[in-house]
Design a protein around this motif. Structure first.
Motif, PDB file in Angstrom:
ATOM      1  N   GLY A 125       0.818  -1.213   0.000  1.00 42.77           N
ATOM      2  CA  GLY A 125       0.000   0.000   0.000  1.00 42.77           C
ATOM      3  C   GLY A 125       0.844   1.251   0.000  1.00 42.77           C
ATOM      4  O   GLY A 125       0.549   2.232  -0.697  1.00 42.77           O
ATOM      5  N   LEU A 126       1.941   1.237   0.776  1.00 41.32           N
ATOM      6  CA  LEU A 126       2.876   2.365   0.782  1.00 41.32           C
ATOM      7  C   LEU A 126       3.503   2.563  -0.591  1.00 41.32           C
ATOM      8  O   LEU A 126       3.652   3.693  -1.074  1.00 41.32           O
ATOM      9  N   TYR A 127       3.903   1.458  -1.212  1.00 43.59           N
ATOM     10  CA  TYR A 127       4.524   1.493  -2.539  1.00 43.59           C
ATOM     11  C   TYR A 127       3.612   2.214  -3.521  1.00 43.59           C
ATOM     12  O   TYR A 127       4.036   3.135  -4.232  1.00 43.59           O
ATOM     13  N   ALA A 128       2.352   1.782  -3.555  1.00 42.01           N
ATOM     14  CA  ALA A 128       1.398   2.394  -4.492  1.00 42.01           C
ATOM     15  C   ALA A 128       1.184   3.869  -4.165  1.00 42.01           C
ATOM     16  O   ALA A 128       1.092   4.711  -5.066  1.00 42.01           O
ATOM     17  N   GLY A 129       1.114   4.178  -2.854  1.00 35.32           N
ATOM     18  CA  GLY A 129       0.833   5.550  -2.456  1.00 35.32           C
ATOM     19  C   GLY A 129       1.968   6.516  -2.724  1.00 35.32           C
ATOM     20  O   GLY A 129       1.751   7.638  -3.193  1.00 35.32           O
ATOM     21  N   ILE A 130       3.205   6.116  -2.437  1.00 33.92           N
ATOM     22  CA  ILE A 130       4.313   7.058  -2.598  1.00 33.92           C
ATOM     23  C   ILE A 130       4.713   7.215  -4.065  1.00 33.92           C
ATOM     24  O   ILE A 130       5.185   8.281  -4.475  1.00 33.92           O
ATOM     25  N   PHE A 131       4.530   6.160  -4.876  1.00 33.93           N
ATOM     26  CA  PHE A 131       4.786   6.316  -6.314  1.00 33.93           C
ATOM     27  C   PHE A 131       3.661   7.093  -6.996  1.00 33.93           C
ATOM     28  O   PHE A 131       3.888   7.725  -8.022  1.00 33.93           O
TER      29      PHE A 131
END
Length: 504
Positions: free
Chosen positions: A234-240
């Protein structure tokens, strides 16, 4: 369905230490726990099946299962129990061990057993059974996954954290650690190790909290890092965000790669977890914990961007886009050069070199574009930079030799480079078969700085280079210079051996 981001590769000069630490910790715990519990279980089984308890307990338990409609033959089991446990082969021993563990976890049967309803007081072996059962129960223990896994009905505060580092087996561990490696290192590089570890723990706590809220009465321990790993996704999707990244996806037997904005993967991952949860209600996978991790990871990404944007390395996130833009501009500059549109080629390569001063390929192409204007100050500046490069290999030495020739034309009558750099160039040219320029350099150094360290070694290298060219005269002239300037050098003796060898 599997969707895995594959946008980044690891820079081992700056390794993802926290991700590697988490992987090693989870692995060490699993293998350490397995070793510990295997030894404990081995002693437990050996005692039980030598105690006489199986024919009093397991035989009755088999009848109970049979009466409840289970596919088991009490007579066959009784025959198996009449055989010495130590003489049984591995499959049959595993079967009996499984029966024992199954019985121990059957709360209803064990309650009847402890109340004397299975082995009754009028049984001749009742006293023997009581003694052996007490000794056996003194040897029993709760598995680590039960003690430190998260059991919603009777949880302990510590297990909110410890469950993330436990796994149900090698397959469970491998699947989780693979996803942790593929996703974790990118998030760690983008957030930094401290923020990354904090986010990992927070999303793991959010995942287990949602699991607890949905299954408050569950008596099955929850173990595994998948909730926290889902948080990283979820972090990956959000920060990218809307940056396009490369994903690998697999649907049944079909798989492919696709480039898409990272953010749209968050609802895709969530939808996949909901779908699996609804279509596989009897699965042991904690889909609701995955949903909690994904949701909390996406929320954390929003909070970081809003309140702590400085903690996100946007240059790292934008590296792929910058590289794509760089390659596109490089190809355009090469097209200008091929079409002899020199001004545009020079301008584009100069802009690229200003942005990527350490890219040698761009530097050489800028040099090639500027060669069409050899009297310019910029050409001379780039020429000096090229001649100052270190770590030149044999393949690029010819280019360097040619560049030095242009340098001499641009600066007729003088060589203005530093003496140490000239000495380095002379050795390179001599070593790789370009004695002409090596000789020009060494003559300049003998006139301007004859005390320069290792100049005798440079002369020897030039003599050897002329020898390899079968040029006796030049070789002898170089040895004469060596004798004149360095009569006591060990290099002189070696050079004289070269001349006397007469290998021309």
């Amino acid at each position: 369905m599997i969707i895995i981001p594959l946008e980044k590769s690891i820079d081992w000069k700056r390794p993802p230490l926290v991700t590697l630490f988490l992987i090693l910790t989870c692995s060490a715990i699993l293998f350490g726990v397995e070793h510990y519990e295997n030894r404990k279980y081995a002693g437990l089984f050996d005692f039980y099946f030598a105690s006489g308890l199986p024919r009093l307990e397991l035989s009755s338990y088999a009848v109970t299962l049979y009466d409840e409609g289970e596919d088991i033959d009490p007579k066959s089991l009784q025959q198996l129990l009449n055989t010495d446990y130590r003489q049984l082969d591995e499959p049959r021993r595993h079967f009996l061990q499984g029966m024992l563990l199954h019985m121990q976890h059957n709360a209803g049967f064990m309650e009847r057993l402890h109340h004397g309803e299975i082995v009754t007081a009028d049984n001749d072996e009742f006293r023997h059974w009581q003694v052996q059962r007490k000794r056996f129960e003194a040897l029993t223990f709760d598995p680590v996954n039960k003690t430190y896994g998260f059991t919603p009905k009777e949880h302990k505060p510590l297990t909110f954290l410890t469950h993330m580092f436990l796994h149900g087996g090698i397959g469970h561990l491998f699947g989780n650690m693979l996803f942790l490696f593929l996703v974790g290192f990118t998030v760690e590089m983008a957030l930094g190790s401290t923020v990354y570890l904090l986010c990992y723990l927070l999303t793991g706590l959010a995942a287990v909290s949602l699991f607890w809220a949905v299954n408050p009465a569950s008596e099955v321990p929850l173990v595994g890092a998948s909730g926290a790993i889902s948080g990283l996704m979820g972090l990956y999707a959000g920060i990218f965000g809307l940056r396009k990244i490369r994903f690998f996806y697999s649907l049944l037997f079909y798989f492919d790669y696709v480039r898409a904005p990272a953010l749209i993967m968050l609802p895709a991952w969530l939808a996949n977890e909901f779908y699996q949860m609804l279509t596989m209600p009897d699965s042991n996978v904690a889909f609701i914990a995955h949903i909690g991790g994904l949701s909390s990871g996406g929320l954390l990404a929003v909070l970081l961007q809003r309140f702590s944007s400085a903690s996100i390395d946007t240059a790292y996130l934008d590296a792929a886009k910058r590289d794509e833009d760089k390659q596109q501009r490089y190809r355009q500059a090469m097209q200008f050069l091929g079409a002899m549109n020199i001004p545009k080629a020079q301008k584009t390569f100069q802009e690229l070199h200003a942005e990527y001063p350490d890219d040698r390929n761009i530097l050489w192409q800028l040099y090639n574009a500027l060669k069409h204007d050899p009297n310019s100050t910029e050409f001379y500046r780039i020429l000096v930079k090229i001649l100052s490069l270190n770590d030149i290999d044999a393949q690029t030495l010819k280019q360097l030799n040619d560049a030095f020739g242009y340098y001499l034309k641009a600066q007729p009558g003088k060589i203005a480079l530093e003496s140490a750099r000239l000495r380095h160039l002379a050795i390179l040219f001599a070593k790789y078969g370009y004695p002409e320029n090596a000789e020009k350099i060494v003559l300049t150094l003998l006139r301007s700085n004859p005390e320069l360290a290792d100049l005798d070694k440079v002369l020897f290298a030039v003599a050897v280079a002329w020898q390899k060219r079968s040029n006796r005269t030049k070789c002898a002239e170089t040895v004469t210079l060596l004798q004149k300037y360095f009569p006591k050098s060990q290099m002189l003796y070696q050079a004289q051996l070269v001349v006397s060898a007469n290998e021309f």
